[in-house]
Design a protein around this motif. Sequence first.
Motif, mmCIF file in Angstrom:
data_model
loop_
_atom_site.group_PDB
_atom_site.id
_atom_site.type_symbol
_atom_site.label_atom_id
_atom_site.label_comp_id
_atom_site.label_asym_id
_atom_site.label_seq_id
_atom_site.Cartn_x
_atom_site.Cartn_y
_atom_site.Cartn_z
ATOM 1 N N TRP A 1 0.847 -1.197 0.000
ATOM 2 C CA TRP A 1 0.000 0.000 0.000
ATOM 3 C C TRP A 1 0.884 1.250 0.000
ATOM 4 C CZ3 TRP A 1 -5.044 0.730 -0.808
ATOM 5 C CH2 TRP A 1 -5.928 -0.358 -0.663
ATOM 6 N N LEU A 2 0.649 2.133 -0.964
ATOM 7 C CA LEU A 2 1.318 3.428 -1.024
ATOM 8 C C LEU A 2 0.292 4.535 -0.860
ATOM 9 C CD1 LEU A 2 3.545 1.608 -2.386
ATOM 10 C CD2 LEU A 2 4.093 3.569 -3.818
ATOM 11 N N CYS A 3 0.761 5.691 -0.428
ATOM 12 C CA CYS A 3 -0.083 6.874 -0.327
ATOM 13 C C CYS A 3 0.347 7.890 -1.384
ATOM 14 C CB CYS A 3 0.038 7.503 1.060
ATOM 15 S SG CYS A 3 -0.932 9.025 1.255
ATOM 16 N N ASP A 4 -0.591 8.220 -2.273
ATOM 17 C CA ASP A 4 -0.408 9.340 -3.190
ATOM 18 C C ASP A 4 -1.199 10.514 -2.613
ATOM 19 O OD1 ASP A 4 -0.628 11.281 -5.126
ATOM 20 O OD2 ASP A 4 -1.419 9.970 -6.687
ATOM 21 N N PRO A 5 -0.529 11.433 -1.918
ATOM 22 C CA PRO A 5 -1.242 12.531 -1.268
ATOM 23 C C PRO A 5 -1.378 13.769 -2.153
ATOM 24 C CG PRO A 5 1.046 12.617 -0.634
ATOM 25 C CD PRO A 5 0.913 11.487 -1.630
ATOM 26 N N MET A 6 -1.024 13.624 -3.433
ATOM 27 C CA MET A 6 -0.993 14.786 -4.316
ATOM 28 C C MET A 6 -2.322 14.999 -5.032
ATOM 29 S SD MET A 6 2.235 15.494 -3.717
ATOM 30 C CE MET A 6 2.649 16.781 -4.884
ATOM 31 N N HIS A 7 -2.816 13.939 -5.702
ATOM 32 C CA HIS A 7 -3.900 14.129 -6.657
ATOM 33 C C HIS A 7 -5.247 14.429 -6.016
ATOM 34 C CE1 HIS A 7 -0.857 12.256 -9.248
ATOM 35 N NE2 HIS A 7 -1.442 12.965 -10.186
ATOM 36 N N GLY A 8 -5.463 13.989 -4.784
ATOM 37 C CA GLY A 8 -6.732 14.260 -4.135
ATOM 38 C C GLY A 8 -6.790 15.593 -3.428
ATOM 39 N N ASN A 9 -5.710 16.372 -3.507
ATOM 40 C CA ASN A 9 -5.636 17.632 -2.756
ATOM 41 C C ASN A 9 -5.314 18.824 -3.649
ATOM 42 O OD1 ASN A 9 -6.014 16.563 0.016
ATOM 43 N ND2 ASN A 9 -4.132 15.437 -0.447
ATOM 44 N N THR A 10 -5.773 18.770 -4.889
ATOM 45 C CA THR A 10 -5.507 19.834 -5.855
ATOM 46 C C THR A 10 -6.671 20.820 -5.888
ATOM 47 O OG1 THR A 10 -4.294 18.217 -7.194
ATOM 48 C CG2 THR A 10 -4.845 20.300 -8.235
ATOM 49 N N PHE A 11 -6.351 22.102 -5.981
ATOM 50 C CA PHE A 11 -7.395 23.126 -6.088
ATOM 51 C C PHE A 11 -6.836 24.319 -6.861
ATOM 52 C CE2 PHE A 11 -4.985 23.995 -2.260
ATOM 53 C CZ PHE A 11 -4.855 25.376 -2.236
ATOM 54 N N LEU A 12 -7.712 25.219 -7.244
ATOM 55 C CA LEU A 12 -7.301 26.430 -7.953
ATOM 56 C C LEU A 12 -7.129 27.580 -6.971
ATOM 57 C CD1 LEU A 12 -9.504 26.509 -11.190
ATOM 58 C CD2 LEU A 12 -7.062 26.024 -11.032
ATOM 59 N N SER A 13 -6.008 28.281 -7.093
ATOM 60 C CA SER A 13 -5.799 29.475 -6.278
ATOM 61 C C SER A 13 -6.694 30.596 -6.793
ATOM 62 C CB SER A 13 -4.330 29.911 -6.348
ATOM 63 O OG SER A 13 -4.045 30.468 -7.631
ATOM 64 N N GLU A 14 -6.762 31.671 -6.031
ATOM 65 C CA GLU A 14 -7.601 32.801 -6.446
ATOM 66 C C GLU A 14 -7.150 33.367 -7.785
ATOM 67 O OE1 GLU A 14 -8.027 35.796 -3.510
ATOM 68 O OE2 GLU A 14 -8.897 34.465 -2.003
ATOM 69 N N ALA A 15 -5.859 33.231 -8.061
ATOM 70 C CA ALA A 15 -5.332 33.748 -9.329
ATOM 71 C C ALA A 15 -5.458 32.732 -10.460
ATOM 72 C CB ALA A 15 -3.870 34.164 -9.160
ATOM 73 N N GLY A 16 -6.019 31.560 -10.184
ATOM 74 C CA GLY A 16 -6.250 30.576 -11.232
ATOM 75 C C GLY A 16 -5.157 29.542 -11.408
ATOM 76 N N TYR A 17 -4.190 29.480 -10.464
ATOM 77 C CA TYR A 17 -3.135 28.469 -10.558
ATOM 78 C C TYR A 17 -3.595 27.168 -9.908
ATOM 79 C CZ TYR A 17 0.199 32.077 -11.939
ATOM 80 O OH TYR A 17 0.850 33.068 -12.613
ATOM 81 N N LYS A 18 -3.429 26.058 -10.617
ATOM 82 C CA LYS A 18 -3.677 24.763 -10.003
ATOM 83 C C LYS A 18 -2.570 24.522 -8.968
ATOM 84 C CE LYS A 18 -4.647 21.261 -12.749
ATOM 85 N NZ LYS A 18 -4.464 20.056 -13.613
ATOM 86 N N THR A 19 -2.941 24.233 -7.733
ATOM 87 C CA THR A 19 -1.933 24.113 -6.686
ATOM 88 C C THR A 19 -2.346 23.085 -5.652
ATOM 89 O OG1 THR A 19 -0.538 25.377 -5.157
ATOM 90 C CG2 THR A 19 -2.875 25.970 -5.236
ATOM 91 N N ARG A 20 -1.475 22.838 -4.693
ATOM 92 C CA ARG A 20 -1.719 21.942 -3.564
ATOM 93 C C ARG A 20 -1.083 22.578 -2.336
ATOM 94 N NH1 ARG A 20 0.393 17.298 -7.684
ATOM 95 N NH2 ARG A 20 -1.636 16.687 -8.493
#
Length: 447
Positions: free
Chosen positions: A348-367
């Motif tokens: 079992w591995l944990c990928d903590p990146m893909h489920g925690n992505t959102f857009l910043s107020e300036a429109g940048y995809k970030t985590r």
Amino acid sequence: MSLQWDPWDWQNYPIAQQPTWHSRDELDAVRRELSLRAPLVFPREIDSLKRGLARAAHGKAFVLQAGDCAESFNDHSAATIRAKLRVILQMAVVLTYSSGVSVVKIGRIAGQYAKPRSSETEVHHGVQIPVFRGHIVHDDRPTLEARRPDPQRMLTAYDLSRATVSTVKALTEGGFSDLSRAHSWNQDFVASSPEGERYESIAAEIERALHFMAACGIDLSKEEVLHQITLWTSHEALLLGYEAALTRLDPASQRFYDLSAHQLWIGDRTRDPKGAHVRFASGVANPIGVKVGPSMGISDLLDVCRELDPDREPGRLMLVARMGRGAVRDKLGDLVTAVRDAGHPVVWLCDPMHGNTFLSEAGYKTRDFEDIMDEISGFFEVHRRLGTWPGGIHIELTGQDVTECLGGGEEVLEEELSRAYDTICDPRLNARQSLDLAYRVAELLIR
């Protein structure tokens, strides 16, 4: 593996996340050319990785899988590869030295050129264009012409992957990964940070330990493990025509191996138990990873395990949980329990990146770094509660001083994202953030 399986029978199964190629004849010609090219890796190497993963399946090792979200045709220099390798080596040293657990190091490297996407199109300056699917498919420039899928790019991806494999081997076998050089891996911008200072302390302790062993008469020049490391290659097996063309029957074992990489994974959008990607992966002897998102049910997961791991072979199957910080504690436990009770010795591995992505107020995809760490903490909590082994982490990172993810020890603020936002797809941790994460994961390992 089914006796009726062959590398191309996935074409008889439903398939998702594929580009629309405009010339079948050109696509077939590229596949034929790829089938004549030399392998990028070899069966004995793949079997060696599987043995390392079997140790992780038994709780005797920890997997660090890390690298770019999507490799770029425009930045594949030796310096870029060296910087990425250096961060992975630093993280592995921190994890091993701090926890006392050996680390299996797998790079998202030498083939990670294709990306699944949640939408077929995107809008740029009011014009709807095909969404970017990776440089193996088309260019990232936001024009209709640039986004036209081009089969010839698969040949370019092969050539660049081969050059990357050669560079990685030259570095890992030529002295760059020598443990006595742990100090030299500290980049200037990392060395000046709190994470870098903590790493320097570990490097100094390692150096003293090596001097002590030499003073005791141990000939360190004969200890290969101190001077060379192996970085296994991996990528998402998304374009099955590319993967099948590089699949070969090993005469010694009479097993098929996908020789495009040591390890392959199937994404959360392509893990249909009755789909083409699972069918293809079921027939190759490589270790296979499967991304497990919050929408995956127990029945589907067990079906995937039966298809990919019918013999319940340790080291064969890696399940990569990508739940998001809000779901990991609620949803992961039942899945882990079901797989354990079914007798599949998975890692079992944990990928903590893909489920925690959102857009910043300036429109940048970030985590946000704290969201990433919260999911990893939840992953450890679930496994500790169940008495199972948290086998590793799957991280998107770069060796460059980018500003794509928020937070970390030297906090990246939202207004700083534009300073060095260089990714062609998803946001990556920079070197400082990656090292900070390694220390915090090491603390979780020793609790």
